[in-house]
Design a protein around this motif. Structure first.
Motif, PDB file in Angstrom:
ATOM      1  N   ARG A 267     -26.767 -14.986  51.772  1.00 52.35           N
ATOM      2  CA  ARG A 267     -25.694 -15.833  50.634  1.00 52.35           C
ATOM      3  C   ARG A 267     -25.017 -14.981  49.890  1.00 52.35           C
ATOM      4  O   ARG A 267     -23.699 -15.102  49.954  1.00 52.35           O
ATOM      5  CB  ARG A 267     -26.719 -16.476  49.572  1.00 52.35           C
ATOM      6  N   GLU A 268     -25.325 -13.599  49.644  1.00 53.20           N
ATOM      7  CA  GLU A 268     -24.651 -12.788  49.088  1.00 53.20           C
ATOM      8  C   GLU A 268     -23.295 -12.304  50.035  1.00 53.20           C
ATOM      9  O   GLU A 268     -22.311 -12.225  49.400  1.00 53.20           O
ATOM     10  CB  GLU A 268     -25.404 -11.407  48.586  1.00 53.20           C
ATOM     11  N   ILE A 269     -23.760 -12.104  51.021  1.00 51.03           N
ATOM     12  CA  ILE A 269     -22.588 -11.608  52.098  1.00 51.03           C
ATOM     13  C   ILE A 269     -21.515 -12.750  52.141  1.00 51.03           C
ATOM     14  O   ILE A 269     -20.419 -12.489  52.315  1.00 51.03           O
ATOM     15  CB  ILE A 269     -23.385 -11.227  53.614  1.00 51.03           C
ATOM     16  N   ALA A 270     -22.024 -14.094  52.280  1.00 47.10           N
ATOM     17  CA  ALA A 270     -21.180 -15.186  52.533  1.00 47.10           C
ATOM     18  C   ALA A 270     -20.224 -15.164  51.162  1.00 47.10           C
ATOM     19  O   ALA A 270     -18.806 -15.429  51.162  1.00 47.10           O
ATOM     20  CB  ALA A 270     -21.781 -16.585  52.335  1.00 47.10           C
ATOM     21  N   LEU A 271     -20.647 -15.078  49.952  1.00 49.87           N
ATOM     22  CA  LEU A 271     -20.045 -14.912  48.691  1.00 49.87           C
ATOM     23  C   LEU A 271     -18.892 -13.957  48.647  1.00 49.87           C
ATOM     24  O   LEU A 271     -17.902 -14.041  48.293  1.00 49.87           O
ATOM     25  CB  LEU A 271     -21.051 -14.816  47.506  1.00 49.87           C
ATOM     26  N   LEU A 272     -19.546 -12.644  48.989  1.00 47.46           N
ATOM     27  CA  LEU A 272     -18.612 -11.544  49.233  1.00 47.46           C
ATOM     28  C   LEU A 272     -17.311 -11.845  50.236  1.00 47.46           C
ATOM     29  O   LEU A 272     -16.129 -11.472  49.844  1.00 47.46           O
ATOM     30  CB  LEU A 272     -19.160 -10.298  49.217  1.00 47.46           C
ATOM     31  N   ARG A 273     -17.953 -12.337  51.325  1.00 47.23           N
ATOM     32  CA  ARG A 273     -16.717 -12.616  52.397  1.00 47.23           C
ATOM     33  C   ARG A 273     -15.632 -13.583  51.446  1.00 47.23           C
ATOM     34  O   ARG A 273     -14.360 -13.466  51.909  1.00 47.23           O
ATOM     35  CB  ARG A 273     -17.413 -13.255  53.504  1.00 47.23           C
ATOM     36  N   GLU A 274     -16.155 -14.590  50.887  1.00 46.26           N
ATOM     37  CA  GLU A 274     -15.154 -15.438  50.150  1.00 46.26           C
ATOM     38  C   GLU A 274     -14.245 -14.906  49.180  1.00 46.26           C
ATOM     39  O   GLU A 274     -13.098 -15.096  49.176  1.00 46.26           O
ATOM     40  CB  GLU A 274     -15.960 -16.517  49.585  1.00 46.26           C
ATOM     41  N   CYS A 275     -14.555 -13.802  48.481  1.00 51.87           N
ATOM     42  CA  CYS A 275     -13.638 -13.293  47.458  1.00 51.87           C
ATOM     43  C   CYS A 275     -12.779 -12.012  48.150  1.00 51.87           C
ATOM     44  O   CYS A 275     -12.203 -11.292  47.456  1.00 51.87           O
ATOM     45  CB  CYS A 275     -14.367 -12.886  46.188  1.00 51.87           C
ATOM     46  N   TYR A 276     -13.139 -11.723  49.351  1.00 55.60           N
ATOM     47  CA  TYR A 276     -12.342 -10.558  50.033  1.00 55.60           C
ATOM     48  C   TYR A 276     -11.085 -10.909  50.529  1.00 55.60           C
ATOM     49  O   TYR A 276     -11.016 -11.985  51.285  1.00 55.60           O
ATOM     50  CB  TYR A 276     -13.368 -10.033  51.113  1.00 55.60           C
ATOM     51  N   GLN A 277      -9.889 -10.515  50.209  1.00 53.86           N
ATOM     52  CA  GLN A 277      -8.738 -10.804  50.443  1.00 53.86           C
ATOM     53  C   GLN A 277      -8.261  -9.846  51.875  1.00 53.86           C
ATOM     54  O   GLN A 277      -8.333  -8.447  51.638  1.00 53.86           O
ATOM     55  CB  GLN A 277      -7.700 -10.510  49.689  1.00 53.86           C
ATOM     56  N   GLU A 278      -8.258 -10.335  52.934  1.00 53.57           N
ATOM     57  CA  GLU A 278      -7.684  -9.648  54.116  1.00 53.57           C
ATOM     58  C   GLU A 278      -6.482  -9.063  53.720  1.00 53.57           C
ATOM     59  O   GLU A 278      -5.387  -9.560  53.230  1.00 53.57           O
ATOM     60  CB  GLU A 278      -7.648 -10.693  55.398  1.00 53.57           C
TER      61      GLU A 278
END
Ligand code: FE
Ligand code: FE
Ligand code: ZN
Length: 279
Positions: A267-278
């Motif tokens: 869940r944390e990884i999914a959350l962080l992937r969401e806030c990561y800007q390519e």
């Protein structure tokens, strides 16, 4: 591309860790080289390593991170314990050669009242005793919270260790976000300044990995109690600024947050992937 993973149990071997990482959409992980309280390491099965390396290649894993046991104290006041620490690190580095080109992180140590100068000298001595020009592993000094007599709470202390080793090209730093905040570096309000200071004192080219943790305690508390992402004093916004910072974006991030299950990390990884800007 955000390179992220979490700390995993090594008890079932490398392939099992690789598969666990895939389950939570991680492309890296961290593991203890042996029981975190020390002792004898499990024998490495070459077939397990080979299977893991193939899986890692198929799924475009980035580098992985080994973590030395907590009992390792290169600057203990007891010569026997220092010898034990040295043996463990030498053995760990030999075993790391099965996974060439990766990273080995350790807590520099606690000087237990002998003073910072002695602590730094003993840590440097251990590194010089175990490192070899042939090794393909980069050893990472972890930034510490400065709890008790810990060495490594200040960037200057890590710099002095690096200055004392005869193979500095094989040394890097792993920045732990909980630890640096607890040590008094304000990565919530002044991330740029802290990174400038790191660059000035150590050099950002030495920074190879990030332990991504929230902290249960306020800045400067010298406590070292990790919190789940967004549930501590750093907060989600500050953590998202860290993973998106142009000077950090290319690194790999390892979660050491308190979870009992793989799902919690997922869940944390999914959350962080969401806030990561390519970028
Ligand atoms: Fe650590
Ligand atoms: Fe850490
Ligand atoms: Zn910690």
């Amino acid at each position: 591309m955000l390179h992220i993973g979490c700390h995993l149990s090594a008890s079932k071997g490398y392939l099992a860790m690789g598969r666990d990482a895939l389950k939570i959409h991680a492309d890296t992980f961290q593991f203890f080289t042996r029981n975190p309280r020390g002792g004898k390491a499990k024998e490495i099965k070459e077939s397990d390593v080979a299977a893991f390396l193939q899986l890692a290649e198929e799924h475009c894993f980035t580098n992985i991170l080994a973590h030395a046991p907590y009992t390792m104290n290169a600057c203990s006041a007891d010569a026997g314990l220092r010898g034990f620490s040295r043996e463990m690190m030498a053995d760990d580095l030999r075993r790391m050669e099965y996974l060439p080109g990766n990273f080995y992180n350790f807590h520099p140590g606690s000087h237990v009242g002998q003073g910072m100068d002695t602590g730094i000298a003993l840590i440097t001595e251990q590194l010089n005793a175990v490192m070899t020009p042939e090794q393909r592993t980069t050893i990472l000094l972890e930034t510490m919270a400065g709890k008790g007599s810990e060495v490594g709470g200040r960037f200057e202390e890590l710099r002095r260790i690096i200055d004392g080793v005869y193979l500095p090209e094989k040394i890097g730093v792993c920045l732990d976000t909980c630890h640096v905040y607890d040590a008094g570096y304000d990565i919530v309000n002044h991330l740029d300044d802290v990174l400038d200071e790191f660059d000035h004192v150590i050099g950002l080219d030495r920074l190879k990995a990030i332990h991504l943790n929230d902290s249960m305690n306020p800045m400067g508390s010298h406590k070292d109690r990790h919190a789940k992402i967004g549930e501590g004093s750093l907060g989600l916004e500050a953590i998202c600024r860290i993973i998106n910072h142009p000077k950090l974006q290319h690194l790999f991030f390892i979660l050491e947050t308190p979870h009992d299950t793989l799902d919690g990390y997922g869940r944390e990884i999914a959350l962080l992937r969401e806030c990561y800007q390519e970028g």
